[in-house]
Write a protein that holds these residues in place. Sequence first.
Motif, PDB file in Angstrom:
ATOM      1  N   SER A 126      30.580  28.156  11.796  1.00 41.00           N
ATOM      2  CA  SER A 126      31.984  27.764  11.776  1.00 41.00           C
ATOM      3  C   SER A 126      32.309  26.911  12.994  1.00 41.00           C
ATOM      4  CB  SER A 126      32.832  29.033  11.821  1.00 41.00           C
ATOM      5  OG  SER A 126      34.169  28.712  12.098  1.00 41.00           O
ATOM      6  N   THR A 128      34.658  27.345  14.653  1.00 41.23           N
ATOM      7  CA  THR A 128      35.245  28.261  15.634  1.00 41.23           C
ATOM      8  C   THR A 128      34.297  28.496  16.819  1.00 41.23           C
ATOM      9  OG1 THR A 128      36.564  30.279  15.761  1.00 41.23           O
ATOM     10  CG2 THR A 128      34.478  30.465  14.632  1.00 41.23           C
ATOM     11  N   TYR A 150      34.911  37.353  15.964  1.00 41.06           N
ATOM     12  CA  TYR A 150      34.353  36.688  14.777  1.00 41.06           C
ATOM     13  C   TYR A 150      33.527  35.468  15.198  1.00 41.06           C
ATOM     14  CZ  TYR A 150      34.188  33.366  10.908  1.00 41.06           C
ATOM     15  OH  TYR A 150      33.762  32.433   9.984  1.00 41.06           O
ATOM     16  N   TYR A 183      31.278  24.762   9.492  1.00 41.77           N
ATOM     17  CA  TYR A 183      32.366  24.308   8.626  1.00 41.77           C
ATOM     18  C   TYR A 183      33.623  24.106   9.448  1.00 41.77           C
ATOM     19  CZ  TYR A 183      29.681  27.173   5.192  1.00 41.77           C
ATOM     20  OH  TYR A 183      28.724  27.784   4.429  1.00 41.77           O
ATOM     21  N   PHE A 184      34.383  23.076   9.079  1.00 41.79           N
ATOM     22  CA  PHE A 184      35.730  22.937   9.621  1.00 41.79           C
ATOM     23  C   PHE A 184      36.655  23.745   8.693  1.00 41.79           C
ATOM     24  CE2 PHE A 184      35.433  20.660  13.588  1.00 41.79           C
ATOM     25  CZ  PHE A 184      34.053  20.570  13.646  1.00 41.79           C
ATOM     26  N   ASN A 185      37.703  23.216   8.114  1.00 43.27           N
ATOM     27  CA  ASN A 185      38.606  24.095   7.353  1.00 43.27           C
ATOM     28  C   ASN A 185      38.467  23.857   5.846  1.00 43.27           C
ATOM     29  OD1 ASN A 185      39.595  24.026  10.149  1.00 43.27           O
ATOM     30  ND2 ASN A 185      41.278  25.261   9.371  1.00 43.27           N
ATOM     31  N   ASN A 205      45.169  32.253   6.258  1.00 47.80           N
ATOM     32  CA  ASN A 205      44.982  30.809   6.422  1.00 47.80           C
ATOM     33  C   ASN A 205      46.114  30.012   5.792  1.00 47.80           C
ATOM     34  OD1 ASN A 205      41.730  31.810   5.960  1.00 47.80           O
ATOM     35  ND2 ASN A 205      42.359  30.803   7.842  1.00 47.80           N
ATOM     36  N   LEU A 206      46.273  28.797   6.300  1.00 52.60           N
ATOM     37  CA  LEU A 206      47.439  27.982   5.938  1.00 52.60           C
ATOM     38  C   LEU A 206      47.535  27.697   4.442  1.00 52.60           C
ATOM     39  CD1 LEU A 206      49.887  26.380   6.934  1.00 52.60           C
ATOM     40  CD2 LEU A 206      48.370  24.387   7.172  1.00 52.60           C
ATOM     41  N   MET A 222      55.478  30.827   7.770  1.00 53.03           N
ATOM     42  CA  MET A 222      55.719  30.788   9.209  1.00 53.03           C
ATOM     43  C   MET A 222      54.833  29.695   9.798  1.00 53.03           C
ATOM     44  SD  MET A 222      57.116  33.935   8.920  1.00 53.03           S
ATOM     45  CE  MET A 222      55.877  35.197   8.915  1.00 53.03           C
ATOM     46  N   VAL A 223      55.457  28.724  10.453  1.00 49.16           N
ATOM     47  CA  VAL A 223      54.667  27.683  11.119  1.00 49.16           C
ATOM     48  C   VAL A 223      54.506  28.117  12.573  1.00 49.16           C
ATOM     49  CG1 VAL A 223      54.620  25.262  11.845  1.00 49.16           C
ATOM     50  CG2 VAL A 223      55.449  25.863   9.560  1.00 49.16           C
ATOM     51  N   TYR A 224      53.237  28.299  12.982  1.00 44.23           N
ATOM     52  CA  TYR A 224      52.970  28.877  14.301  1.00 44.23           C
ATOM     53  C   TYR A 224      53.069  27.841  15.417  1.00 44.23           C
ATOM     54  CZ  TYR A 224      51.298  32.838  11.541  1.00 44.23           C
ATOM     55  OH  TYR A 224      51.182  33.879  10.651  1.00 44.23           O
ATOM     56  N   GLY A 235      49.960  22.365  14.690  1.00 44.57           N
ATOM     57  CA  GLY A 235      48.496  22.375  14.815  1.00 44.57           C
ATOM     58  C   GLY A 235      47.827  21.386  13.869  1.00 44.57           C
ATOM     59  N   ARG A 237      44.223  20.155  11.966  1.00 47.66           N
ATOM     60  CA  ARG A 237      42.903  20.636  11.560  1.00 47.66           C
ATOM     61  C   ARG A 237      42.230  19.639  10.623  1.00 47.66           C
ATOM     62  NH1 ARG A 237      44.420  23.585  14.839  1.00 47.66           N
ATOM     63  NH2 ARG A 237      44.312  25.858  14.993  1.00 47.66           N
ATOM     64  N   ARG A 300      50.557  31.398  17.326  1.00 49.75           N
ATOM     65  CA  ARG A 300      49.728  32.544  16.980  1.00 49.75           C
ATOM     66  C   ARG A 300      48.666  32.721  18.072  1.00 49.75           C
ATOM     67  NH1 ARG A 300      46.501  32.151  11.289  1.00 49.75           N
ATOM     68  NH2 ARG A 300      45.548  30.387  12.350  1.00 49.75           N
ATOM     69  N   ASP A 303      45.195  30.581  18.741  1.00 47.59           N
ATOM     70  CA  ASP A 303      45.177  29.262  18.090  1.00 47.59           C
ATOM     71  C   ASP A 303      44.885  28.152  19.100  1.00 47.59           C
ATOM     72  OD1 ASP A 303      45.446  29.639  15.405  1.00 47.59           O
ATOM     73  OD2 ASP A 303      47.582  29.174  15.290  1.00 47.59           O
TER      74      ASP A 303
HETATM   75  N1  UFG Z   1      49.144  28.121  10.340  1.00 48.41           N
HETATM   76  C1  UFG Z   1      50.515  28.298  10.246  1.00 48.41           C
HETATM   77  N2  UFG Z   1      50.987  29.313   9.459  1.00 48.41           N
HETATM   78  C2  UFG Z   1      50.162  30.151   8.758  1.00 48.41           C
HETATM   79  C3  UFG Z   1      48.761  29.955   8.859  1.00 48.41           C
HETATM   80  C4  UFG Z   1      48.287  28.935   9.663  1.00 48.41           C
HETATM   81  O1  UFG Z   1      51.280  27.573  10.872  1.00 48.41           O
HETATM   82  O2  UFG Z   1      50.647  31.061   8.072  1.00 48.41           O
HETATM   83  C5  UFG Z   1      48.627  27.003  11.164  1.00 48.41           C
HETATM   84  C6  UFG Z   1      47.733  27.457  12.295  1.00 48.41           C
HETATM   85  O3  UFG Z   1      48.495  27.761  13.441  1.00 48.41           O
HETATM   86  C7  UFG Z   1      46.808  26.252  12.465  1.00 48.41           C
HETATM   87  C8  UFG Z   1      46.679  25.699  11.046  1.00 48.41           C
HETATM   88  O4  UFG Z   1      47.802  26.203  10.331  1.00 48.41           O
HETATM   89  O5  UFG Z   1      47.444  25.281  13.250  1.00 48.41           O
HETATM   90  C9  UFG Z   1      45.408  26.141  10.344  1.00 48.41           C
HETATM   91  O6  UFG Z   1      45.297  27.558  10.413  1.00 48.41           O
HETATM   92  P1  UFG Z   1      44.248  28.380   9.538  1.00 48.41           P
HETATM   93  O7  UFG Z   1      44.475  29.828   9.808  1.00 48.41           O
HETATM   94  O8  UFG Z   1      44.287  27.932   8.125  1.00 48.41           O
HETATM   95  O9  UFG Z   1      42.835  27.887  10.107  1.00 48.41           O
HETATM   96  P2  UFG Z   1      42.219  27.988  11.560  1.00 48.41           P
HETATM   97  O10 UFG Z   1      41.884  26.586  11.983  1.00 48.41           O
HETATM   98  O11 UFG Z   1      43.050  28.772  12.488  1.00 48.41           O
HETATM   99  O12 UFG Z   1      40.894  28.814  11.313  1.00 48.41           O
HETATM  100  C10 UFG Z   1      40.048  28.593  10.178  1.00 48.41           C
HETATM  101  C11 UFG Z   1      39.360  29.894   9.814  1.00 48.41           C
HETATM  102  C12 UFG Z   1      38.384  30.276  10.877  1.00 48.41           C
HETATM  103  C13 UFG Z   1      37.449  29.127  11.094  1.00 48.41           C
HETATM  104  C14 UFG Z   1      38.211  27.886  11.498  1.00 48.41           C
HETATM  105  C15 UFG Z   1      37.318  26.708  11.729  1.00 48.41           C
HETATM  106  O13 UFG Z   1      40.309  30.944   9.658  1.00 48.41           O
HETATM  107  O14 UFG Z   1      37.637  31.397  10.452  1.00 48.41           O
HETATM  108  O15 UFG Z   1      39.145  27.567  10.463  1.00 48.41           O
HETATM  109  O16 UFG Z   1      36.500  26.511  10.654  1.00 48.41           O
HETATM  110  F1  UFG Z   1      36.572  29.450  12.049  1.00 48.41           F
END
Ligand code: UFG
Length: 345
Positions: A126, A128, A150, A183-185, A205-206, A222-224, A235, A237, A300, A303
Amino acid sequence: MGTKVLITGGAGYIGSHACVALLAEGYELIVLDNMSNGSPAALARVRKITGKVFDVVEGDIRDAELLDNMFSSQSIGAVMHFAGLKAVGESCAEPLLYYDVNVGGTLNLCQVMREHGVGNLVFSSSATVYGDPATLPIPEDHSLNPTNPYGRTKKVVEDVLFDLVSADEALNKPFWHIAVLRYFNPIGAHSSGLIGEAPHGIPNNLLPYIAQVAVGKLETLMVYGNDWPTEDGTGVRDYVHVMDLVEGHLSALKKLVRGGRHGCSVWNLGTGIGYSVLQVIRAFEQISGKAVPYEIVGRRAGDIAACWADPAKAKSELDWAATRSLEHMISDGWRWQSTNPRGYE
Ligand code: UFG
Ligand code: NAD
């Protein structure tokens, strides 16, 4: 060499899409999944999409006897290892469980592979593992600094895989052929709308969260945070279509097996393009025709502001590049969510 590809975690989100891509290319499969976050229905849908049959073993990657029996009774030539736990928050609360499944399970798998002479392995890592990036886009040789248990389990497994290869190098005929794919997202779904991401409980996840708001299961997204150092403060991605992602696995497998690439190679799988949370919401509303009510709340924990891949190494070495646009990802993800509002239930 064995003829089948063992897909651990094949009943999960990415694993089920990998099954479709492999079967479509004529590979024979066997799936191992303990169904802790996967669904037998996903595998039934894989059969429906492809018209192909394959064996499924319901069991745990930590069960050495079970793995030994599988490798003894089946002609396995390579492994795609998706099985694992992936919720960042849960990993902070249950680190022992995460190390046990993600690290212990992979050690067990490698041990049995070694005993049965199978050295071809594609591992789900990941982005991550990079932590908060010092540079963007992120190349594979960026420093590794995961910020949660993780992410650390993924980094430990990567270290183990490199150590296996170092121990191997003294041999005349190196044993391990390993691809570590960061992996990215991953988002989106197969174009049939028959398989997709079906998180248990409230999504972390978003994209699955937005989709459940659009379908009326959840009220407000909820936008974090809108105070990140990004263009609109939310954020950013690198979202990559799950079918592009699994096609990257096929390219990696070909490189290992047909290309005879030994050792342990790392490739980023991303598009190289970043989108903000607000850009994703707008695109989703446009494509689905549904409103996505949202509220800006605090950041969050854990993040980062922005994260996107440098995908050049995968392009030059695997001849792989993501081809599907954000609109394509959202449109396929929405088809899945709107026709299966309760996932596989
Ligand atoms: N976000 C929100 N509201 C939500 C969920 C997410 O605003 O309810 C925002 C987050 O703050 C972030 C973006 O949307 O800015 C993406 O968040 P995700 O939770 O979808 O993804 P992350 O990049 O935080 O993490 C994911 C996986 C990890 C993985 C990572 C990189 O959850 O396991 O991508 O691959 F490692
Ligand atoms: P998922 O939870 O949908 O799939 C994982 C599958 O593994 C599930 O079907 C689950 O039942 C199975 N499993 C879990 N523990 C097991 C065990 N002990 N024995 C046997 N099977 C077990 O997750 P996913 O999104 O498809 O992720 C697949 C892999 O990709 C994971 O290793 C994950 O860490 C990694 N990854 C995912 C993302 C993402 O955003 N989805 C990003 C980076 C990396």
